[in-house]
Design a protein around this motif. Sequence first.
Motif, PDB file in Angstrom:
ATOM      1  N   SER A  51       0.815  -1.222   0.000  1.00  0.00           N
ATOM      2  CA  SER A  51       0.000   0.000   0.000  1.00  0.00           C
ATOM      3  C   SER A  51       0.844   1.265   0.000  1.00  0.00           C
ATOM      4  CB  SER A  51      -0.935   0.008   1.209  1.00  0.00           C
ATOM      5  OG  SER A  51      -0.211   0.217   2.422  1.00  0.00           O
ATOM      6  N   GLN A  52       2.103   1.169   0.415  1.00  0.00           N
ATOM      7  CA  GLN A  52       2.959   2.347   0.515  1.00  0.00           C
ATOM      8  C   GLN A  52       3.736   2.630  -0.768  1.00  0.00           C
ATOM      9  OE1 GLN A  52       2.729   4.271   3.439  1.00  0.00           O
ATOM     10  NE2 GLN A  52       1.051   2.779   3.535  1.00  0.00           N
ATOM     11  N   LEU A  53       3.666   1.747  -1.744  1.00  0.00           N
ATOM     12  CA  LEU A  53       4.423   1.914  -2.984  1.00  0.00           C
ATOM     13  C   LEU A  53       3.590   2.648  -4.036  1.00  0.00           C
ATOM     14  CD1 LEU A  53       5.932  -1.686  -3.198  1.00  0.00           C
ATOM     15  CD2 LEU A  53       7.047   0.368  -2.310  1.00  0.00           C
ATOM     16  N   ASP A  54       4.293   3.355  -4.924  1.00  0.00           N
ATOM     17  CA  ASP A  54       3.586   4.048  -6.008  1.00  0.00           C
ATOM     18  C   ASP A  54       4.158   3.701  -7.386  1.00  0.00           C
ATOM     19  OD1 ASP A  54       5.981   5.408  -6.042  1.00  0.00           O
ATOM     20  OD2 ASP A  54       5.123   7.388  -5.660  1.00  0.00           O
ATOM     21  N   TYR A  55       5.016   2.673  -7.428  1.00  0.00           N
ATOM     22  CA  TYR A  55       5.552   2.199  -8.700  1.00  0.00           C
ATOM     23  C   TYR A  55       5.574   0.676  -8.673  1.00  0.00           C
ATOM     24  CZ  TYR A  55       8.906   1.055 -12.409  1.00  0.00           C
ATOM     25  OH  TYR A  55       9.525   0.506 -13.509  1.00  0.00           O
ATOM     26  N   PHE A  56       4.937   0.068  -9.684  1.00  0.00           N
ATOM     27  CA  PHE A  56       4.852  -1.385  -9.762  1.00  0.00           C
ATOM     28  C   PHE A  56       5.220  -1.870 -11.164  1.00  0.00           C
ATOM     29  CE2 PHE A  56       2.055  -0.202  -6.342  1.00  0.00           C
ATOM     30  CZ  PHE A  56       2.259  -1.176  -5.373  1.00  0.00           C
ATOM     31  N   VAL A  57       5.769  -3.064 -11.207  1.00  0.00           N
ATOM     32  CA  VAL A  57       6.006  -3.760 -12.466  1.00  0.00           C
ATOM     33  C   VAL A  57       5.172  -5.032 -12.405  1.00  0.00           C
ATOM     34  CG1 VAL A  57       7.706  -4.871 -13.954  1.00  0.00           C
ATOM     35  CG2 VAL A  57       8.342  -2.829 -12.645  1.00  0.00           C
ATOM     36  N   ALA A  58       4.346  -5.241 -13.415  1.00  0.00           N
ATOM     37  CA  ALA A  58       3.413  -6.367 -13.394  1.00  0.00           C
ATOM     38  C   ALA A  58       3.249  -6.946 -14.785  1.00  0.00           C
ATOM     39  CB  ALA A  58       2.052  -5.907 -12.860  1.00  0.00           C
ATOM     40  N   ASP A  97      11.375   3.153  -4.573  1.00  0.00           N
ATOM     41  CA  ASP A  97      11.029   1.768  -4.277  1.00  0.00           C
ATOM     42  C   ASP A  97      10.001   1.282  -5.297  1.00  0.00           C
ATOM     43  OD1 ASP A  97      12.682   1.761  -2.070  1.00  0.00           O
ATOM     44  OD2 ASP A  97      11.074   2.196  -0.640  1.00  0.00           O
ATOM     45  N   ALA A  98      10.003  -0.029  -5.528  1.00  0.00           N
ATOM     46  CA  ALA A  98       9.082  -0.601  -6.512  1.00  0.00           C
ATOM     47  C   ALA A  98       8.597  -1.960  -6.044  1.00  0.00           C
ATOM     48  CB  ALA A  98       9.761  -0.721  -7.881  1.00  0.00           C
ATOM     49  N   GLY A  99       7.448  -2.354  -6.570  1.00  0.00           N
ATOM     50  CA  GLY A  99       6.905  -3.672  -6.287  1.00  0.00           C
ATOM     51  C   GLY A  99       6.775  -4.479  -7.564  1.00  0.00           C
ATOM     52  N   LEU A 100       7.303  -5.682  -7.583  1.00  0.00           N
ATOM     53  CA  LEU A 100       7.146  -6.605  -8.704  1.00  0.00           C
ATOM     54  C   LEU A 100       6.015  -7.561  -8.337  1.00  0.00           C
ATOM     55  CD1 LEU A 100       8.106  -7.837 -11.411  1.00  0.00           C
ATOM     56  CD2 LEU A 100       9.727  -9.208 -10.091  1.00  0.00           C
TER      57      LEU A 100
END
Length: 249
Positions: free
Chosen positions: A35-42, A94-97
């Motif tokens: 919930s704290q991330l604003d950049y994702f790779v999906a 920061d990023a989320g995969l």
Amino acid sequence: MTGTLYLIPNHLGLSDNPDDALGHIIPEQVRHITSQLDYFVAENAKTARAFLKLVGIKHPLAKPLQEITISELNVNTPAQALASLLAPLLAGRDAGLVSEAGVPAVADPGADLVRLAHQHGVKVRPLVGPSSILLAVMASGLNGQSFAFNGYLPTDAALRARRIKELEGRSRSEKQTQLFIETPYRNAAMLDALVAQCAPSTLICVATDLSLETEAIQTLNGGQWKKQLAAGKAPDFHKKPTVFLLLGQ
């Protein structure tokens, strides 16, 4: 300082609780970090947004969903595009995969981005969550000390039969559990092929809808499966995600 690449597990299927659809499978800490991330790779931006909406039910997102950046990484992504996906992390973001289902970078194109992150000294942090591969191994009763995931087998009947024979031979000689998956509408054809090609003593596990309320896991040897199918007692797995495992005896 570079950002951190968080490897975020996705659900394998939702619960019936509309107020906390992820609560039964995605840990609280994982949902909070997400919930704290604003950049994702999906793999797919649309399904990633749907996942984030579910996260936001209990953990409000740091930004409105329309302001969150979601870049796609899938089998059609050219290798030269990986650098641009990593660039925000090199700039300190920061990023989320996120995988389509289960854990990212396992049977998943995200592994290429993770490798590139390591090459550039970016911190990689894997988060706890469901893996259909590991859940199937755990529940199968087959060898959990040595196992191999083989992805999809050939769709051509002759090639598939040959591949099954190869995997059974390797399993028997190395005492190694062999795992693979199939497009859900072809599950019955896969089990029929396994029963036809494997020795009666070979253990075969069918693990369907893992982590869901409709979960079903059954391990029998080839001879027992043959009798069960002949009696019209096939698993209820049509169009349901299923992992197949075998162990030659």
